[in-house]
Design a protein around this motif. Sequence first.
Motif, PDB file in Angstrom:
ATOM      1  N   LYS A 209     -40.517  30.979 -21.254  1.00 15.43           N
ATOM      2  CA  LYS A 209     -39.178  30.415 -21.421  1.00 15.43           C
ATOM      3  C   LYS A 209     -38.188  31.151 -20.515  1.00 15.43           C
ATOM      4  O   LYS A 209     -38.414  32.315 -20.167  1.00 15.43           O
TER       5      LYS A 209
ATOM      6  N   ASP B 169     -43.818  32.676 -27.875  1.00 19.04           N
ATOM      7  CA  ASP B 169     -44.113  32.686 -26.445  1.00 19.04           C
ATOM      8  C   ASP B 169     -45.618  32.703 -26.176  1.00 19.04           C
ATOM      9  O   ASP B 169     -46.092  32.110 -25.207  1.00 19.04           O
TER      10      ASP B 169
ATOM     11  N   CYS C 197     -35.705  33.297 -20.459  1.00 19.25           N
ATOM     12  CA  CYS C 197     -35.117  34.174 -21.474  1.00 19.25           C
ATOM     13  C   CYS C 197     -33.601  34.288 -21.279  1.00 19.25           C
ATOM     14  O   CYS C 197     -33.119  34.632 -20.189  1.00 19.25           O
TER      15      CYS C 197
ATOM     16  N   ASP D  79     -37.742  28.786 -15.160  1.00 14.42           N
ATOM     17  CA  ASP D  79     -38.023  29.831 -16.148  1.00 14.42           C
ATOM     18  C   ASP D  79     -37.485  31.197 -15.723  1.00 14.42           C
ATOM     19  O   ASP D  79     -37.494  32.138 -16.511  1.00 14.42           O
TER      20      ASP D  79
END
Length: 366
Positions: free
Chosen positions: A238, A231, A240, A311
Amino acid sequence: MSNPPVPPPMSLLAELTHRCPLQCPYCSNPLALDGREGELGTDDWLRVLEQAAELGVLQVHFSGGEPMARRDLPELVRHAASLGLYSNLITSGVLLTEATLAQLAEAGLDHVQLSFQDVDTAPAETMGGMPGAQEKKLAAARLIVAEGMPLTTNFVIHRGNVGRIGRMLDLAVELGARRAEIAHTQYYGWGLVNRAALMPSRAQLEEATRAVEDARTRLAGTLAIDYVTPDYYADQPKPCMGGWGRRFVNISPTGHVLPCHAAETIKSVPIPDIRTDSLAAIWADAPLFRLFRGTDWMPEPCRGCDLREQDWGGCRCQALALLGDAAATDPVCTRSPDHARISKILADLPETPPPLVYRRYGNAPG
């Protein structure tokens, strides 16, 4: 509408145990591991699988620790199959034998994801802390393929092995894997403890990316390759777990129900327990799952960002680990007011890595 009704999770990560014969310094499990005496029993897990199927879960990933440390694994696999759940075993392979694989295959196991610490024996066993592990893994891979079961190989990448990615992927092809994951260490749990020893340089990351892209061209049609970068080198965080409480649900060995692997680090709300509440009720209404679901929770600049539903604000546990605030903008994002902290971490990486702190069952960093 920013927070529409959430559909059922696609996948269940069933962490059957934290017991593991390996001692990997990049382990992402919690610093304080759950002991065997507190693990959910067989009947508990059978009930979890039934509730997952009723909720609409499609896949179950049996994980750990080392899930093959559980003697009831074939029974759990069989029950998952009877409920129509696709089952994946995430394993180090060091406890897998021809007899145990035959039991799992007969029970209906669909897929195996086999982890490797390296392509060469000496650095692999140094990282895993278990002499003889590499040969056991290679033997396990051959057994899996001979059984006709789909195999994914997973190689965890760090500054010590980043130059061998091409050979790792060649090994995956040689073993008969259909898919390979090249997954850089993610810095949670024990991985965060060893960040200075494991984090690659930017030049190493660029080398890794070139190796993956070359292999994707060279092995097209032979091997599917998934690539996960650290990351810290990204411009955008990202999503998650596909977004907090949107696609995945994780159950720990002691029955804690979590939206992501590291969510127990968030102490501001109660951790739901599968022993006392149903999976459906937890998924829909538990404060922990609702805490960062959707976009209403977001601070600026996330709230006004055009990427907020791509994201989903990034990683909450990373924001907590680095900033002390799980509701803060993920500092990986270049728009974060705290992004300079990531830049400083990378700038301060030592040229000579410090000694590794090994993950041993029952220990914690002092």
